[in-house]
Design a protein around this motif. Structure first.
Motif, PDB file in Angstrom:
ATOM      1  N   SER A   1      14.320  -0.933  -4.958  1.00 18.35           N
ATOM      2  CA  SER A   1      14.949  -2.202  -5.516  1.00 18.35           C
ATOM      3  C   SER A   1      14.088  -2.747  -6.771  1.00 18.35           C
ATOM      4  CB  SER A   1      15.371  -3.185  -4.839  1.00 18.35           C
ATOM      5  OG  SER A   1      16.512  -2.821  -4.205  1.00 18.35           O
ATOM      6  N   ASN A   2      13.701  -3.411  -7.923  1.00 18.86           N
ATOM      7  CA  ASN A   2      12.957  -4.340  -8.070  1.00 18.86           C
ATOM      8  C   ASN A   2      12.875  -5.944  -7.956  1.00 18.86           C
ATOM      9  OD1 ASN A   2      12.853  -2.398 -10.015  1.00 18.86           O
ATOM     10  ND2 ASN A   2      11.564  -3.325 -11.695  1.00 18.86           N
ATOM     11  N   PHE A   3      10.913  -5.825  -7.136  1.00 15.83           N
ATOM     12  CA  PHE A   3      11.164  -7.918  -7.025  1.00 15.83           C
ATOM     13  C   PHE A   3      10.824  -8.490  -8.232  1.00 15.83           C
ATOM     14  CE2 PHE A   3      12.897  -5.343  -3.354  1.00 15.83           C
ATOM     15  CZ  PHE A   3      13.516  -6.058  -2.442  1.00 15.83           C
ATOM     16  N   ARG A   4      10.619  -9.733  -8.299  1.00 17.74           N
ATOM     17  CA  ARG A   4      10.372 -10.607  -9.460  1.00 17.74           C
ATOM     18  C   ARG A   4       9.391 -11.445  -8.474  1.00 17.74           C
ATOM     19  NH1 ARG A   4      10.748 -11.978 -14.305  1.00 17.74           N
ATOM     20  NH2 ARG A   4      12.214  -9.932 -14.486  1.00 17.74           N
TER      21      ARG A   4
ATOM     22  N   ASP B   1       7.390  -7.776 -11.470  1.00 21.12           N
ATOM     23  CA  ASP B   1       8.195  -7.327 -11.102  1.00 21.12           C
ATOM     24  C   ASP B   1       7.304  -6.450  -9.940  1.00 21.12           C
ATOM     25  OD1 ASP B   1      10.232  -8.005 -11.867  1.00 21.12           O
ATOM     26  OD2 ASP B   1      11.118  -6.387 -13.076  1.00 21.12           O
ATOM     27  N   THR B   2       7.280  -6.150  -8.657  1.00 18.86           N
ATOM     28  CA  THR B   2       7.342  -5.282  -7.681  1.00 18.86           C
ATOM     29  C   THR B   2       8.694  -3.952  -7.123  1.00 18.86           C
ATOM     30  OG1 THR B   2       8.036  -6.563  -5.800  1.00 18.86           O
ATOM     31  CG2 THR B   2       5.635  -6.411  -6.934  1.00 18.86           C
ATOM     32  N   VAL B   3       8.152  -2.806  -6.753  1.00 24.73           N
ATOM     33  CA  VAL B   3       9.167  -2.133  -6.384  1.00 24.73           C
ATOM     34  C   VAL B   3       9.003  -1.774  -4.771  1.00 24.73           C
ATOM     35  CG1 VAL B   3      10.464   0.183  -6.698  1.00 24.73           C
ATOM     36  CG2 VAL B   3       9.002  -0.723  -8.857  1.00 24.73           C
ATOM     37  N   MET B   4      10.175  -1.349  -3.868  1.00 27.56           N
ATOM     38  CA  MET B   4      10.367  -1.140  -2.640  1.00 27.56           C
ATOM     39  C   MET B   4      11.602  -0.201  -2.671  1.00 27.56           C
ATOM     40  SD  MET B   4       8.097  -3.169  -0.891  1.00 27.56           S
ATOM     41  CE  MET B   4       6.823  -4.682  -0.911  1.00 27.56           C
TER      42      MET B   4
ATOM     43  N   ALA C   1       4.148   3.168  -7.332  1.00 24.07           N
ATOM     44  CA  ALA C   1       4.933   1.882  -7.724  1.00 24.07           C
ATOM     45  C   ALA C   1       4.199   0.913  -7.213  1.00 24.07           C
ATOM     46  CB  ALA C   1       6.793   1.492  -7.747  1.00 24.07           C
ATOM     47  N   ARG C   2       4.059  -0.105  -7.277  1.00 23.59           N
ATOM     48  CA  ARG C   2       3.174  -1.565  -6.590  1.00 23.59           C
ATOM     49  C   ARG C   2       4.489  -2.174  -6.212  1.00 23.59           C
ATOM     50  NH1 ARG C   2       1.627  -5.413 -11.987  1.00 23.59           N
ATOM     51  NH2 ARG C   2       3.992  -5.696 -12.288  1.00 23.59           N
ATOM     52  N   THR C   3       3.129  -2.416  -4.639  1.00 24.11           N
ATOM     53  CA  THR C   3       4.362  -2.939  -4.159  1.00 24.11           C
ATOM     54  C   THR C   3       4.225  -4.809  -4.337  1.00 24.11           C
ATOM     55  OG1 THR C   3       3.309  -2.421  -1.883  1.00 24.11           O
ATOM     56  CG2 THR C   3       5.311  -1.273  -2.958  1.00 24.11           C
ATOM     57  N   THR C   4       2.769  -5.296  -4.471  1.00 29.74           N
ATOM     58  CA  THR C   4       1.783  -6.498  -4.792  1.00 29.74           C
ATOM     59  C   THR C   4       1.881  -6.460  -5.542  1.00 29.74           C
ATOM     60  OG1 THR C   4       0.829  -7.857  -2.786  1.00 29.74           O
ATOM     61  CG2 THR C   4       0.436  -5.225  -3.094  1.00 29.74           C
ATOM     62  N   LEU C   5       1.506  -7.539  -6.330  1.00 35.30           N
ATOM     63  CA  LEU C   5       0.352  -7.889  -7.459  1.00 35.30           C
ATOM     64  C   LEU C   5      -1.034  -8.210  -7.048  1.00 35.30           C
ATOM     65  CD1 LEU C   5       3.349 -10.128  -9.548  1.00 35.30           C
ATOM     66  CD2 LEU C   5       3.055  -8.129  -9.648  1.00 35.30           C
ATOM     67  N   LEU C   6      -1.208  -8.689  -5.744  1.00 35.18           N
ATOM     68  CA  LEU C   6      -2.347  -8.366  -5.854  1.00 35.18           C
ATOM     69  C   LEU C   6      -4.121  -7.603  -6.245  1.00 35.18           C
ATOM     70  CD1 LEU C   6      -4.247 -10.608  -3.936  1.00 35.18           C
ATOM     71  CD2 LEU C   6      -4.118  -9.834  -2.031  1.00 35.18           C
ATOM     72  N   PRO C   7      -3.531  -6.511  -5.861  1.00 30.14           N
ATOM     73  CA  PRO C   7      -4.577  -4.850  -6.416  1.00 30.14           C
ATOM     74  C   PRO C   7      -4.579  -5.587  -7.543  1.00 30.14           C
ATOM     75  CG  PRO C   7      -3.006  -4.097  -4.714  1.00 30.14           C
ATOM     76  CD  PRO C   7      -2.528  -5.425  -5.397  1.00 30.14           C
TER      77      PRO C   7
END
Length: 321
Positions: free
Chosen positions: A219-222, A206-209, A177-183
């Protein structure tokens, strides 16, 4: 009529290859879970005894008995054949299925409530419109990506990233699950290199960590991520976007770099060009980074022009309210 009887035998296999030496595969385990009978009744809207709940779970191929020490709890043994049972809510759902949805008495809610949009979703929608008016095009990318996308291509070590890994991924493009939107945005730019410059893209998703404190372990982070792709990196362009976002959020600039507003602070990050990276602080809390992407990152995503990016966490603004 002939009847056929088949015997299925499952064997544990010891892997002897160099990559997974000594690994035992196909080990089918049973696991136990204690559930509160009162909670089950409350969630479904019924009123039956713990013994009856245990009998219903047995109908769903779940071995269940009332706890000897506390009769309010039911001890449920989940077999390896029930891979769909992961959390307590799955057990409650099985009770409802076995009880029969049509047998549940329909009742009016005890309280009258009015639906309201979540604060983080409302903030995201408002920012999407403002970023579009600022000349940026919104992108919608996959929530899953490869390990290399957030690791090697961003000049990071995947072992140091608290990423949620997918068990037995079907393709190398969807491993975590992506941890950053950049890629995802850089991949979108790669697919649109034929478009006229500059390419100014953004995404709010959202990203997931990994987080051990939560019940599901993550947890999801917007996040908000924006990239300016042009013949020149355009650090001042992406910095101007940050100023505009803070203006919209009514966060003043802090010239003294204290907790009275927002400011940026020079930082070192392997993803960004040395000396061209800064951390974004809001009310003394770091919420993201901006800077000029490292040439190796640009090359890794098969791009041929410099780019500058901004990525900040929007969750902090909702918690601040």
């Amino acid at each position: 009529m002939k009847t056929w009887s088949h015997t299925v035998l499952i064997l544990a296999v010891k892997c002897v290859s160099k990559s997974c030496a000594g690994l035992i595969v196909q080990e089918l385990k049973y696991w136990d879970k204690c559930v509160d009978a009162k909670k089950i009744n409350s969630k479904i809207g019924i009123d039956i005894k713990p013994e009856a709940i245990a009998n219903l779970l047995c109908k769903m191929c779940l071995q269940a008995v009332v706890d000897d020490t506390d009769h309010k709890f039911i001890k449920v043994t989940i077999p390896p054949t029930r891979a769909d049972v992961i959390h307590e809510c799955d057990i409650i759902e099985d009770v409802a299925i076995a009880y029969g949805f049509n047998e549940i008495t329909k009742e009016f809610p005890r309280t009258n409530t009015i639906a309201q949009q979540l604060a983080i979703n409302k903030l995201s929608d408002l920012l999407r419109e403002e970023l579009a008016q600022a000349g940026y095009t919104e992108a919608l990318t996959f929530a899953l990506c490869s390990r290399d996308d957030v690791g090697v291509k961003l000049r990071k070590k995947i072992t140091e990233i608290p990423a949620v890994h997918i068990s037995n991924p079907k393709t190398v493009e969807f491993q975590i699950a992506r941890t950053t939107l950049l890629p995802g945005i850089l991949k979108t730019i790669n697919s649109n290199k034929s478009m006229p410059l500059p390419l100014k893209l953004f995404e709010i998703s959202d990203t997931v960590m990994k987080e051990s404190e939560t019940d599901v372990g993550s947890s999801n982070f917007r996040m908000l991520c924006a990239v300016n792709y042009d013949k020149t990196p355009g650090f001042e362009v992406i910095h101007g976007l940050l100023d505009r976002i803070m203006q919209l959020l009514d966060v003043p600039f802090s010239a003294n770099k204290d907790k009275t507003g927002y400011y940026i602070k020079a930082a070192d990050d392997a993803t960004y060009f040395p000396g061209r990276c800064a951390e974004v602080y809001v009310w003394g809390q770091q919420i993201g980074k901006l800077g000029v992407l490292h040439p190796e990152v640009i090359t890794a995503f098969e791009l041929n022009m410099p780019a500058a990016s901004l990525e900040i966490n929007l969750e902090y603004f909702c918690r601040r309210q």
